[in-house]
Scaffold this motif. Structure first.
Motif, mmCIF file in Angstrom:
data_model
loop_
_atom_site.group_PDB
_atom_site.id
_atom_site.type_symbol
_atom_site.label_atom_id
_atom_site.label_comp_id
_atom_site.label_asym_id
_atom_site.label_seq_id
_atom_site.Cartn_x
_atom_site.Cartn_y
_atom_site.Cartn_z
ATOM 1 N N TRP A 272 29.831 40.194 32.994
ATOM 2 C CA TRP A 272 30.008 40.096 34.447
ATOM 3 C C TRP A 272 30.082 41.482 35.090
ATOM 4 C CZ3 TRP A 272 34.358 42.168 36.862
ATOM 5 C CH2 TRP A 272 35.396 42.571 36.004
ATOM 6 N N ARG A 273 29.783 41.488 36.358
ATOM 7 C CA ARG A 273 29.969 42.690 37.172
ATOM 8 C C ARG A 273 30.274 42.265 38.596
ATOM 9 N NH1 ARG A 273 25.644 44.198 40.556
ATOM 10 N NH2 ARG A 273 23.701 43.036 40.181
ATOM 11 N N THR A 274 30.900 43.163 39.337
ATOM 12 C CA THR A 274 31.198 42.918 40.746
ATOM 13 C C THR A 274 30.553 44.030 41.555
ATOM 14 O OG1 THR A 274 33.315 44.066 40.414
ATOM 15 C CG2 THR A 274 33.341 41.653 40.387
ATOM 16 N N PRO A 275 29.443 43.763 42.261
ATOM 17 C CA PRO A 275 28.751 44.789 43.034
ATOM 18 C C PRO A 275 29.701 45.501 43.991
ATOM 19 C CG PRO A 275 27.441 42.797 42.958
ATOM 20 C CD PRO A 275 28.781 42.450 42.362
ATOM 21 N N GLY A 276 29.553 46.821 44.057
ATOM 22 C CA GLY A 276 30.381 47.607 44.958
ATOM 23 C C GLY A 276 31.623 48.154 44.293
ATOM 24 N N GLN A 277 31.921 47.700 43.079
ATOM 25 C CA GLN A 277 33.072 48.196 42.351
ATOM 26 C C GLN A 277 32.600 48.891 41.090
ATOM 27 O OE1 GLN A 277 36.033 45.226 41.582
ATOM 28 N NE2 GLN A 277 35.918 44.358 43.640
ATOM 29 N N SER A 278 33.205 49.988 40.746
ATOM 30 C CA SER A 278 32.823 50.681 39.515
ATOM 31 C C SER A 278 33.297 49.873 38.330
ATOM 32 C CB SER A 278 33.455 52.085 39.475
ATOM 33 O OG SER A 278 34.864 51.988 39.521
ATOM 34 N N SER A 279 32.412 49.717 37.352
ATOM 35 C CA SER A 279 32.745 48.969 36.147
ATOM 36 C C SER A 279 32.452 49.806 34.930
ATOM 37 C CB SER A 279 31.920 47.667 36.085
ATOM 38 O OG SER A 279 32.180 46.858 37.204
ATOM 39 N N GLN A 280 33.126 49.516 33.841
ATOM 40 C CA GLN A 280 32.862 50.214 32.609
ATOM 41 C C GLN A 280 31.535 49.761 32.037
ATOM 42 O OE1 GLN A 280 36.139 49.372 30.067
ATOM 43 N NE2 GLN A 280 37.654 50.323 31.419
ATOM 44 N N GLY A 281 30.922 50.607 31.227
ATOM 45 C CA GLY A 281 29.662 50.246 30.586
ATOM 46 C C GLY A 281 29.880 49.221 29.491
ATOM 47 N N LEU A 282 28.814 48.776 28.966
ATOM 48 C CA LEU A 282 28.859 47.735 27.943
ATOM 49 C C LEU A 282 29.016 48.366 26.570
ATOM 50 C CD1 LEU A 282 26.176 45.240 29.154
ATOM 51 C CD2 LEU A 282 28.633 44.943 29.213
ATOM 52 N N GLY A 283 30.177 48.961 26.316
ATOM 53 C CA GLY A 283 30.387 49.593 25.041
ATOM 54 C C GLY A 283 30.432 48.619 23.877
ATOM 55 N N ASP A 284 30.798 47.347 24.186
ATOM 56 C CA ASP A 284 30.907 46.375 23.113
ATOM 57 C C ASP A 284 29.726 45.438 23.055
ATOM 58 O OD1 ASP A 284 31.379 45.133 25.471
ATOM 59 O OD2 ASP A 284 33.145 43.985 24.809
ATOM 60 N N ARG A 285 28.621 45.795 23.700
ATOM 61 C CA ARG A 285 27.447 44.923 23.684
ATOM 62 C C ARG A 285 26.840 44.900 22.298
ATOM 63 N NH1 ARG A 285 25.111 43.512 28.442
ATOM 64 N NH2 ARG A 285 23.084 43.459 27.490
ATOM 65 N N ALA A 286 26.288 43.749 21.951
ATOM 66 C CA ALA A 286 25.621 43.637 20.644
ATOM 67 C C ALA A 286 24.361 44.465 20.645
ATOM 68 C CB ALA A 286 25.310 42.175 20.342
ATOM 69 N N SER A 287 24.054 45.070 19.531
ATOM 70 C CA SER A 287 22.840 45.872 19.440
ATOM 71 C C SER A 287 21.654 44.981 19.248
ATOM 72 C CB SER A 287 22.977 46.849 18.266
ATOM 73 O OG SER A 287 23.194 46.130 17.062
ATOM 74 N N SER B 25 29.236 33.540 42.029
ATOM 75 C CA SER B 25 28.524 34.397 42.959
ATOM 76 C C SER B 25 29.213 34.411 44.314
ATOM 77 C CB SER B 25 27.071 33.922 43.099
ATOM 78 O OG SER B 25 26.344 34.791 43.921
ATOM 79 N N ARG B 26 29.749 33.268 44.723
ATOM 80 C CA ARG B 26 30.461 33.199 46.002
ATOM 81 C C ARG B 26 31.729 34.045 45.984
ATOM 82 N NH1 ARG B 26 28.829 27.830 45.118
ATOM 83 N NH2 ARG B 26 27.162 27.194 46.527
ATOM 84 N N LEU B 27 32.265 34.266 44.788
ATOM 85 C CA LEU B 27 33.438 35.136 44.660
ATOM 86 C C LEU B 27 33.046 36.604 44.518
ATOM 87 C CD1 LEU B 27 35.727 33.069 42.238
ATOM 88 C CD2 LEU B 27 35.869 33.243 44.728
ATOM 89 N N GLY B 28 31.746 36.873 44.529
ATOM 90 C CA GLY B 28 31.283 38.247 44.387
ATOM 91 C C GLY B 28 31.118 38.691 42.953
ATOM 92 N N VAL B 29 30.950 37.724 42.022
ATOM 93 C CA VAL B 29 30.811 38.044 40.601
ATOM 94 C C VAL B 29 29.417 37.667 40.136
ATOM 95 C CG1 VAL B 29 31.659 37.583 38.267
ATOM 96 C CG2 VAL B 29 33.270 37.678 40.181
ATOM 97 N N VAL B 30 28.721 38.603 39.536
ATOM 98 C CA VAL B 30 27.417 38.344 38.928
ATOM 99 C C VAL B 30 27.647 38.133 37.440
ATOM 100 C CG1 VAL B 30 25.117 39.258 38.436
ATOM 101 C CG2 VAL B 30 26.220 39.774 40.627
ATOM 102 N N VAL B 31 27.097 37.054 36.889
ATOM 103 C CA VAL B 31 27.283 36.755 35.474
ATOM 104 C C VAL B 31 25.937 36.762 34.765
ATOM 105 C CG1 VAL B 31 27.185 34.258 35.857
ATOM 106 C CG2 VAL B 31 28.296 35.126 33.807
ATOM 107 N N ARG B 32 25.953 37.287 33.561
ATOM 108 C CA ARG B 32 24.736 37.412 32.765
ATOM 109 C C ARG B 32 25.039 36.932 31.350
ATOM 110 N NH1 ARG B 32 22.175 41.170 29.377
ATOM 111 N NH2 ARG B 32 19.933 41.398 29.759
ATOM 112 N N ASP B 33 24.123 36.149 30.773
ATOM 113 C CA ASP B 33 24.308 35.620 29.422
ATOM 114 C C ASP B 33 23.490 36.428 28.426
ATOM 115 O OD1 ASP B 33 25.878 33.448 30.385
ATOM 116 O OD2 ASP B 33 24.049 32.414 30.967
ATOM 117 N N GLU B 34 24.100 36.698 27.292
ATOM 118 C CA GLU B 34 23.386 37.402 26.230
ATOM 119 C C GLU B 34 23.976 37.020 24.877
ATOM 120 O OE1 GLU B 34 22.812 41.958 24.666
ATOM 121 O OE2 GLU B 34 22.741 41.592 26.830
ATOM 122 N N LYS B 35 23.147 36.450 24.013
ATOM 123 C CA LYS B 35 23.549 36.081 22.656
ATOM 124 C C LYS B 35 24.812 35.229 22.648
ATOM 125 C CE LYS B 35 21.390 40.121 20.537
ATOM 126 N NZ LYS B 35 21.557 41.331 19.705
#
Length: 254
Positions: free
Chosen positions: A239-254, A224-234
Protein backbone atom coordinates in the motif's frame (compact mmCIF):
# COMPACT_ATOMS: atom_id res chain seq x y z
CA UNK A 1 -19.83 10.23 -15.44
CA UNK A 2 -19.30 12.33 -12.36
CA UNK A 3 -15.94 12.61 -10.68
CA UNK A 4 -15.17 9.56 -8.52
CA UNK A 5 -12.12 9.40 -6.30
CA UNK A 6 -11.99 5.65 -5.99
CA UNK A 7 -10.61 3.08 -8.35
CA UNK A 8 -13.02 2.29 -11.17
CA UNK A 9 -15.06 -0.90 -10.83
CA UNK A 10 -16.49 -1.56 -14.25
CA UNK A 11 -18.54 -4.54 -13.16
CA UNK A 12 -20.45 -2.66 -10.48
CA UNK A 13 -20.21 1.10 -11.04
CA UNK A 14 -19.70 1.47 -14.76
CA UNK A 15 -22.40 2.55 -17.14
CA UNK A 16 -22.77 2.30 -20.91
CA UNK A 17 -21.18 5.21 -22.70
CA UNK A 18 -23.81 7.12 -24.62
CA UNK A 19 -23.19 8.07 -28.20
CA UNK A 20 -20.80 6.91 -30.87
CA UNK A 21 -17.02 7.05 -30.75
CA UNK A 22 -15.38 10.46 -30.73
CA UNK A 23 -13.81 11.81 -33.86
CA UNK A 24 -10.24 10.57 -34.09
CA UNK A 25 -10.58 8.19 -31.14
CA UNK A 26 -8.43 5.06 -31.06
CA UNK A 27 -10.11 1.81 -30.02
CA UNK A 28 -8.07 -1.19 -28.91
CA UNK A 29 -9.89 -4.42 -28.15
CA UNK A 30 -9.54 -8.15 -28.55
CA UNK A 31 -10.81 -9.46 -31.86
CA UNK A 32 -13.91 -11.44 -30.91
CA UNK A 33 -13.65 -13.71 -33.97
CA UNK A 34 -9.94 -14.39 -33.59
CA UNK A 35 -10.18 -15.15 -29.88
CA UNK A 36 -13.27 -17.32 -30.25
CA UNK A 37 -11.87 -19.27 -33.21
CA UNK A 38 -8.59 -19.79 -31.38
CA UNK A 39 -10.40 -21.26 -28.36
CA UNK A 40 -12.59 -23.37 -30.64
CA UNK A 41 -9.53 -24.79 -32.41
CA UNK A 42 -7.78 -25.48 -29.10
CA UNK A 43 -10.89 -27.26 -27.84
CA UNK A 44 -11.04 -29.43 -30.94
CA UNK A 45 -7.37 -30.37 -30.54
CA UNK A 46 -7.91 -31.22 -26.88
CA UNK A 47 -10.89 -33.38 -27.85
CA UNK A 48 -8.71 -35.32 -30.29
CA UNK A 49 -6.00 -35.77 -27.67
CA UNK A 50 -8.56 -37.14 -25.21
CA UNK A 51 -9.37 -39.92 -27.70
CA UNK A 52 -5.70 -40.87 -27.99
CA UNK A 53 -5.23 -40.79 -24.21
CA UNK A 54 -8.28 -43.03 -23.67
CA UNK A 55 -6.90 -45.61 -26.10
CA UNK A 56 -3.55 -45.51 -24.29
CA UNK A 57 -5.13 -45.83 -20.81
CA UNK A 58 -7.15 -48.97 -21.67
CA UNK A 59 -3.92 -50.72 -22.65
CA UNK A 60 -2.55 -50.24 -19.12
CA UNK A 61 -3.65 -52.57 -16.37
CA UNK A 62 -2.88 -49.91 -13.77
CA UNK A 63 -4.12 -46.87 -15.70
CA UNK A 64 -6.42 -44.34 -13.98
CA UNK A 65 -10.03 -43.77 -15.07
CA UNK A 66 -10.25 -47.18 -16.68
CA UNK A 67 -14.06 -47.13 -16.64
CA UNK A 68 -14.54 -43.84 -18.52
CA UNK A 69 -11.69 -44.73 -20.90
CA UNK A 70 -13.22 -48.11 -21.80
CA UNK A 71 -16.63 -46.50 -22.27
CA UNK A 72 -15.16 -43.92 -24.62
CA UNK A 73 -13.17 -46.41 -26.67
CA UNK A 74 -16.22 -48.66 -26.99
CA UNK A 75 -17.82 -46.10 -29.28
CA UNK A 76 -17.14 -47.14 -32.90
CA UNK A 77 -15.22 -44.95 -35.30
CA UNK A 78 -15.68 -42.45 -36.82
CA UNK A 79 -18.20 -41.40 -34.14
CA UNK A 80 -15.66 -41.72 -31.36
CA UNK A 81 -13.29 -39.18 -32.90
CA UNK A 82 -16.06 -36.97 -34.24
CA UNK A 83 -17.76 -36.92 -30.84
CA UNK A 84 -14.61 -36.08 -28.87
CA UNK A 85 -13.51 -33.37 -31.29
CA UNK A 86 -17.05 -31.98 -31.40
CA UNK A 87 -17.41 -31.82 -27.62
CA UNK A 88 -13.97 -30.24 -27.33
CA UNK A 89 -14.87 -27.66 -29.97
CA UNK A 90 -18.11 -26.75 -28.18
CA UNK A 91 -16.28 -26.32 -24.88
CA UNK A 92 -13.64 -24.23 -26.64
CA UNK A 93 -16.37 -22.09 -28.17
CA UNK A 94 -17.88 -21.47 -24.74
CA UNK A 95 -14.47 -20.55 -23.34
CA UNK A 96 -13.96 -18.19 -26.29
CA UNK A 97 -17.24 -16.39 -25.67
CA UNK A 98 -16.41 -16.03 -21.98
CA UNK A 99 -12.92 -14.73 -22.80
CA UNK A 100 -14.34 -12.11 -25.16
CA UNK A 101 -16.92 -11.09 -22.57
CA UNK A 102 -14.27 -10.70 -19.86
CA UNK A 103 -11.61 -8.98 -21.99
CA UNK A 104 -10.78 -5.31 -21.63
CA UNK A 105 -11.39 -2.75 -24.37
CA UNK A 106 -9.81 0.70 -24.39
CA UNK A 107 -11.00 3.80 -26.24
CA UNK A 108 -8.67 6.79 -26.20
CA UNK A 109 -9.31 10.28 -27.48
CA UNK A 110 -7.93 13.72 -26.73
CA UNK A 111 -10.86 14.33 -24.37
CA UNK A 112 -11.30 11.08 -22.47
CA UNK A 113 -10.41 7.46 -21.83
CA UNK A 114 -13.10 4.80 -21.78
CA UNK A 115 -12.41 1.37 -20.30
CA UNK A 116 -14.93 -1.35 -21.11
CA UNK A 117 -15.28 -4.83 -19.68
CA UNK A 118 -18.18 -7.28 -19.51
CA UNK A 119 -21.32 -5.22 -20.26
CA UNK A 120 -20.18 -2.00 -18.63
CA UNK A 121 -17.75 0.82 -19.27
CA UNK A 122 -16.32 3.72 -17.36
CA UNK A 123 -15.25 7.08 -18.69
CA UNK A 124 -12.38 9.22 -17.40
CA UNK A 125 -12.07 12.83 -18.54
CA UNK A 126 -8.71 14.01 -19.82
CA UNK A 127 -8.16 16.22 -16.76
CA UNK A 128 -8.54 13.21 -14.43
CA UNK A 129 -5.77 11.16 -16.06
CA UNK A 130 -2.30 12.26 -15.02
CA UNK A 131 -0.41 9.13 -16.04
CA UNK A 132 -1.13 5.81 -17.72
CA UNK A 133 0.96 2.92 -16.40
CA UNK A 134 1.67 -0.66 -17.29
CA UNK A 135 2.00 -2.58 -14.03
CA UNK A 136 2.80 -6.18 -14.94
CA UNK A 137 -0.34 -7.50 -16.65
CA UNK A 138 -2.51 -4.63 -15.44
CA UNK A 139 -3.37 -1.28 -16.98
CA UNK A 140 -3.42 1.48 -14.38
CA UNK A 141 -4.70 5.05 -14.61
CA UNK A 142 -3.30 7.53 -12.10
CA UNK A 143 -4.75 10.94 -11.35
CA UNK A 144 -2.66 14.14 -11.35
CA UNK A 145 -2.21 13.71 -7.58
CA UNK A 146 -0.83 10.18 -7.97
CA UNK A 147 -4.05 8.56 -6.75
CA UNK A 148 -5.07 5.42 -8.60
CA UNK A 149 -8.38 5.85 -10.43
CA UNK A 150 -8.50 2.57 -12.39
CA UNK A 151 -6.72 -0.78 -12.46
CA UNK A 152 -7.74 -3.55 -14.87
CA UNK A 153 -6.30 -6.87 -16.01
CA UNK A 154 -5.17 -6.33 -19.58
CA UNK A 155 -4.30 -8.77 -22.36
CA UNK A 156 -4.07 -6.13 -25.08
CA UNK A 157 -0.79 -5.39 -26.94
CA UNK A 158 1.19 -3.02 -24.74
CA UNK A 159 3.02 -1.39 -27.65
CA UNK A 160 -0.31 -0.47 -29.28
CA UNK A 161 -1.65 0.89 -26.01
CA UNK A 162 1.44 3.01 -25.40
CA UNK A 163 1.30 4.34 -28.95
CA UNK A 164 -2.41 5.18 -28.68
CA UNK A 165 -2.13 7.02 -25.38
CA UNK A 166 0.96 9.01 -26.31
CA UNK A 167 -0.50 9.89 -29.71
CA UNK A 168 -3.44 11.52 -27.92
CA UNK A 169 -1.21 13.45 -25.53
CA UNK A 170 -1.31 11.24 -22.42
CA UNK A 171 1.76 10.47 -20.35
CA UNK A 172 2.75 6.79 -20.44
CA UNK A 173 5.05 4.77 -18.19
CA UNK A 174 6.18 1.16 -18.63
CA UNK A 175 6.54 0.86 -14.86
CA UNK A 176 4.80 2.51 -11.93
CA UNK A 177 6.96 5.49 -10.90
CA UNK A 178 5.56 5.17 -7.36
CA UNK A 179 6.65 1.55 -7.01
CA UNK A 180 9.23 2.28 -4.30
CA UNK A 181 6.63 4.10 -2.20
CA UNK A 182 4.62 0.93 -1.58
CA UNK A 183 4.98 -0.72 1.81
CA UNK A 184 4.08 -4.29 2.56
CA UNK A 185 0.95 -4.51 4.70
CA UNK A 186 0.97 -6.48 7.93
CA UNK A 187 -1.98 -6.41 10.35
CA UNK A 188 -1.90 -3.50 12.79
CA UNK A 189 0.95 -1.61 11.10
CA UNK A 190 1.09 2.15 11.77
CA UNK A 191 0.70 4.90 9.20
CA UNK A 192 -2.61 3.84 7.66
CA UNK A 193 -5.69 6.08 7.75
CA UNK A 194 -8.42 5.12 10.20
CA UNK A 195 -10.37 2.12 8.96
CA UNK A 196 -7.85 1.10 6.31
CA UNK A 197 -6.31 -1.72 8.36
CA UNK A 198 -9.71 -3.37 8.80
CA UNK A 199 -10.38 -3.11 5.06
CA UNK A 200 -7.00 -4.64 4.25
CA UNK A 201 -7.72 -7.50 6.67
CA UNK A 202 -11.06 -8.12 4.97
CA UNK A 203 -9.46 -7.91 1.54
CA UNK A 204 -6.73 -10.39 2.49
CA UNK A 205 -9.42 -12.83 3.62
CA UNK A 206 -11.44 -12.29 0.43
CA UNK A 207 -8.43 -12.96 -1.78
CA UNK A 208 -7.98 -16.38 -0.17
CA UNK A 209 -11.46 -17.46 -1.26
CA UNK A 210 -12.14 -18.93 -4.69
CA UNK A 211 -15.11 -16.59 -5.20
CA UNK A 212 -13.61 -13.57 -3.43
CA UNK A 213 -12.39 -11.62 -6.47
CA UNK A 214 -15.41 -9.30 -6.55
CA UNK A 215 -15.16 -8.62 -2.81
CA UNK A 216 -11.44 -7.87 -3.12
CA UNK A 217 -12.17 -5.51 -5.99
CA UNK A 218 -14.88 -3.69 -4.04
CA UNK A 219 -12.63 -3.36 -1.00
CA UNK A 220 -9.92 -1.87 -3.24
CA UNK A 221 -12.41 0.86 -4.09
CA UNK A 222 -13.19 1.45 -0.42
CA UNK A 223 -9.48 1.78 0.34
CA UNK A 224 -9.11 4.23 -2.52
CA UNK A 225 -11.80 6.42 -0.96
CA UNK A 226 -9.64 6.56 2.16
CA UNK A 227 -6.69 7.69 0.06
CA UNK A 228 -4.92 4.30 0.05
CA UNK A 229 -3.60 2.67 -3.12
CA UNK A 230 -3.22 -1.10 -2.84
CA UNK A 231 -1.13 -3.34 -5.04
CA UNK A 232 -0.96 -7.16 -5.06
CA UNK A 233 2.25 -9.07 -5.59
CA UNK A 234 2.90 -12.78 -5.00
CA UNK A 235 -0.09 -13.12 -2.70
CA UNK A 236 0.86 -10.10 -0.61
CA UNK A 237 -0.72 -6.67 -0.30
CA UNK A 238 1.32 -3.49 -0.62
CA UNK A 239 0.00 0.00 0.00
CA UNK A 240 0.86 3.64 -0.36
CA UNK A 241 -0.82 6.94 0.43
CA UNK A 242 -0.21 9.60 -2.27
CA UNK A 243 1.14 12.84 -0.88
CA UNK A 244 2.79 11.19 2.11
CA UNK A 245 6.38 10.00 2.21
CA UNK A 246 6.61 6.25 2.54
CA UNK A 247 9.46 3.87 3.08
CA UNK A 248 10.71 1.82 0.15
CA UNK A 249 9.93 -1.79 -0.34
CA UNK A 250 12.90 -3.17 1.54
CA UNK A 251 11.07 -6.40 2.28
CA UNK A 252 9.75 -7.01 -1.23
CA UNK A 253 10.29 -10.45 -2.68
CA UNK A 254 13.00 -10.63 -5.29
Amino acid sequence: MGDMRGTGDLSKRGRPVVGGPERGATVIAESAWVLTLFCLACGAVVGGVVTLLAEWVVRLSWGPLQGPARLLTSVPEPWQSVGCVGVGAVLGLVVGFVAVHESLSVRVSADRVVLGIRDASEEFGRDRVGLVVRDGKQLVLLGPDGMEIAREECGLPWARLAEAFTAHGYRWADEDPHLEEFRRWVPGMPGLPDGADALLRARAAAREKDAGADDARELRGELSRLGVVVRDEKGRQYWRTPGQSSQGLGDRAS
